[in-house]
Design a protein around this motif. Sequence first.
Motif, PDB file in Angstrom:
ATOM      1  N   ASP A 182       0.823  -1.206   0.000  1.00  0.00           N
ATOM      2  CA  ASP A 182       0.000   0.000   0.000  1.00  0.00           C
ATOM      3  C   ASP A 182       0.859   1.258   0.000  1.00  0.00           C
ATOM      4  O   ASP A 182       0.498   2.261  -0.609  1.00  0.00           O
ATOM      5  N   GLU A 183       2.016   1.218   0.643  1.00  0.00           N
ATOM      6  CA  GLU A 183       2.935   2.359   0.635  1.00  0.00           C
ATOM      7  C   GLU A 183       3.504   2.589  -0.763  1.00  0.00           C
ATOM      8  O   GLU A 183       3.609   3.722  -1.223  1.00  0.00           O
ATOM      9  N   VAL A 184       3.849   1.514  -1.440  1.00  0.00           N
ATOM     10  CA  VAL A 184       4.396   1.625  -2.791  1.00  0.00           C
ATOM     11  C   VAL A 184       3.349   2.178  -3.746  1.00  0.00           C
ATOM     12  O   VAL A 184       3.630   3.067  -4.546  1.00  0.00           O
ATOM     13  N   THR A 185       2.134   1.670  -3.671  1.00  0.00           N
ATOM     14  CA  THR A 185       1.066   2.143  -4.555  1.00  0.00           C
ATOM     15  C   THR A 185       0.836   3.637  -4.372  1.00  0.00           C
ATOM     16  O   THR A 185       0.780   4.388  -5.351  1.00  0.00           O
ATOM     17  N   ALA A 186       0.724   4.102  -3.135  1.00  0.00           N
ATOM     18  CA  ALA A 186       0.512   5.532  -2.868  1.00  0.00           C
ATOM     19  C   ALA A 186       1.683   6.365  -3.380  1.00  0.00           C
ATOM     20  O   ALA A 186       1.492   7.423  -3.993  1.00  0.00           O
ATOM     21  N   PHE A 187       2.891   5.899  -3.154  1.00  0.00           N
ATOM     22  CA  PHE A 187       4.089   6.612  -3.608  1.00  0.00           C
ATOM     23  C   PHE A 187       4.133   6.711  -5.131  1.00  0.00           C
ATOM     24  O   PHE A 187       4.354   7.784  -5.698  1.00  0.00           O
ATOM     25  N   LEU A 188       3.916   5.585  -5.818  1.00  0.00           N
ATOM     26  CA  LEU A 188       3.976   5.577  -7.279  1.00  0.00           C
ATOM     27  C   LEU A 188       2.925   6.496  -7.895  1.00  0.00           C
ATOM     28  O   LEU A 188       3.198   7.169  -8.894  1.00  0.00           O
ATOM     29  N   ARG A 189       1.750   6.538  -7.320  1.00  0.00           N
ATOM     30  CA  ARG A 189       0.681   7.378  -7.866  1.00  0.00           C
ATOM     31  C   ARG A 189       0.985   8.866  -7.748  1.00  0.00           C
ATOM     32  O   ARG A 189       0.430   9.674  -8.487  1.00  0.00           O
ATOM     33  N   ARG A 190       1.867   9.241  -6.820  1.00  0.00           N
ATOM     34  CA  ARG A 190       2.228  10.654  -6.646  1.00  0.00           C
ATOM     35  C   ARG A 190       3.338  11.119  -7.601  1.00  0.00           C
ATOM     36  O   ARG A 190       3.509  12.313  -7.816  1.00  0.00           O
ATOM     37  N   LEU A 191       4.105  10.202  -8.135  1.00  0.00           N
ATOM     38  CA  LEU A 191       5.280  10.567  -8.913  1.00  0.00           C
ATOM     39  C   LEU A 191       5.006  11.418 -10.158  1.00  0.00           C
ATOM     40  O   LEU A 191       5.749  12.365 -10.415  1.00  0.00           O
ATOM     41  N   PRO A 192       3.992  11.128 -10.975  1.00  0.00           N
ATOM     42  CA  PRO A 192       3.798  11.930 -12.190  1.00  0.00           C
ATOM     43  C   PRO A 192       3.643  13.424 -11.915  1.00  0.00           C
ATOM     44  O   PRO A 192       4.099  14.245 -12.714  1.00  0.00           O
ATOM     45  N   ALA A 193       3.049  13.790 -10.805  1.00  0.00           N
ATOM     46  CA  ALA A 193       2.866  15.214 -10.488  1.00  0.00           C
ATOM     47  C   ALA A 193       4.195  15.908 -10.194  1.00  0.00           C
ATOM     48  O   ALA A 193       4.277  17.135 -10.238  1.00  0.00           O
ATOM     49  N   LEU A 194       5.234  15.156  -9.919  1.00  0.00           N
ATOM     50  CA  LEU A 194       6.542  15.717  -9.601  1.00  0.00           C
ATOM     51  C   LEU A 194       7.471  15.783 -10.807  1.00  0.00           C
ATOM     52  O   LEU A 194       8.544  16.365 -10.725  1.00  0.00           O
ATOM     53  N   MET A 195       7.038  15.192 -11.912  1.00  0.00           N
ATOM     54  CA  MET A 195       7.906  15.086 -13.086  1.00  0.00           C
ATOM     55  C   MET A 195       7.675  16.210 -14.084  1.00  0.00           C
ATOM     56  O   MET A 195       6.559  16.700 -14.237  1.00  0.00           O
ATOM     57  N   LYS A 196       8.740  16.586 -14.787  1.00  0.00           N
ATOM     58  CA  LYS A 196       8.635  17.528 -15.895  1.00  0.00           C
ATOM     59  C   LYS A 196       8.023  16.800 -17.091  1.00  0.00           C
ATOM     60  O   LYS A 196       8.221  15.591 -17.246  1.00  0.00           O
ATOM     61  N   PRO A 197       7.308  17.516 -17.974  1.00  0.00           N
ATOM     62  CA  PRO A 197       6.797  16.874 -19.191  1.00  0.00           C
ATOM     63  C   PRO A 197       7.949  16.244 -19.969  1.00  0.00           C
ATOM     64  O   PRO A 197       9.001  16.856 -20.148  1.00  0.00           O
ATOM     65  N   GLY A 198       7.775  14.999 -20.382  1.00  0.00           N
ATOM     66  CA  GLY A 198       8.812  14.287 -21.113  1.00  0.00           C
ATOM     67  C   GLY A 198       9.903  13.700 -20.234  1.00  0.00           C
ATOM     68  O   GLY A 198      10.803  13.032 -20.722  1.00  0.00           O
ATOM     69  N   GLY A 199       9.826  13.960 -18.910  1.00  0.00           N
ATOM     70  CA  GLY A 199      10.831  13.446 -17.985  1.00  0.00           C
ATOM     71  C   GLY A 199      10.788  11.930 -17.895  1.00  0.00           C
ATOM     72  O   GLY A 199       9.762  11.308 -18.152  1.00  0.00           O
ATOM     73  N   LEU A 200      11.922  11.347 -17.534  1.00  0.00           N
ATOM     74  CA  LEU A 200      12.026   9.896 -17.435  1.00  0.00           C
ATOM     75  C   LEU A 200      12.094   9.450 -15.982  1.00  0.00           C
ATOM     76  O   LEU A 200      12.697  10.124 -15.151  1.00  0.00           O
ATOM     77  N   LEU A 201      11.486   8.313 -15.712  1.00  0.00           N
ATOM     78  CA  LEU A 201      11.510   7.686 -14.400  1.00  0.00           C
ATOM     79  C   LEU A 201      12.018   6.259 -14.576  1.00  0.00           C
ATOM     80  O   LEU A 201      11.490   5.503 -15.392  1.00  0.00           O
ATOM     81  N   HIS A 202      13.054   5.907 -13.823  1.00  0.00           N
ATOM     82  CA  HIS A 202      13.592   4.549 -13.845  1.00  0.00           C
ATOM     83  C   HIS A 202      13.214   3.887 -12.534  1.00  0.00           C
ATOM     84  O   HIS A 202      13.477   4.413 -11.459  1.00  0.00           O
TER      85      HIS A 202
END
Length: 114
Positions: free
Chosen positions: A14-34
């Motif tokens: 549940d911690e991972v799911t909540a964390f992953l769902r927040r990541l796109p709001a922190l990224m620049k358009p076109g940014g990469l996440l590994h």
Amino acid sequence: AQHPIPPSPSMLDDEVTAFLRRLPALMKPGGLLHVSFMEGREAAWATSSFSDEPLFYNYFDRERVAEILTGAGLELVRTATHDYPEQDGSTTTDVFLEFRSLGERGTPSRESRR
């Protein structure tokens, strides 16, 4: 020996799911996440190829991680895996996923707001 689930660098589902769902709001358009994680069993204490001492691990499913992040507005652009033989003869699979941001920075998708 029975070990309690400790405070650990291994996050629970549940911690991972909540964390992953927040990541796109922190990224620049076109940014990469590994993203890298071990795939397989349930969370447990286990030894590994690099430690004889039991460590607490949580394993994840690559399809579920990809589903969470694509549902949150990222595009999956690359997948790779690497298998490691364990001391007990089993194999652990490390999964490497790369995602690209499709949205505007600071604008979470519907999925990430849940």
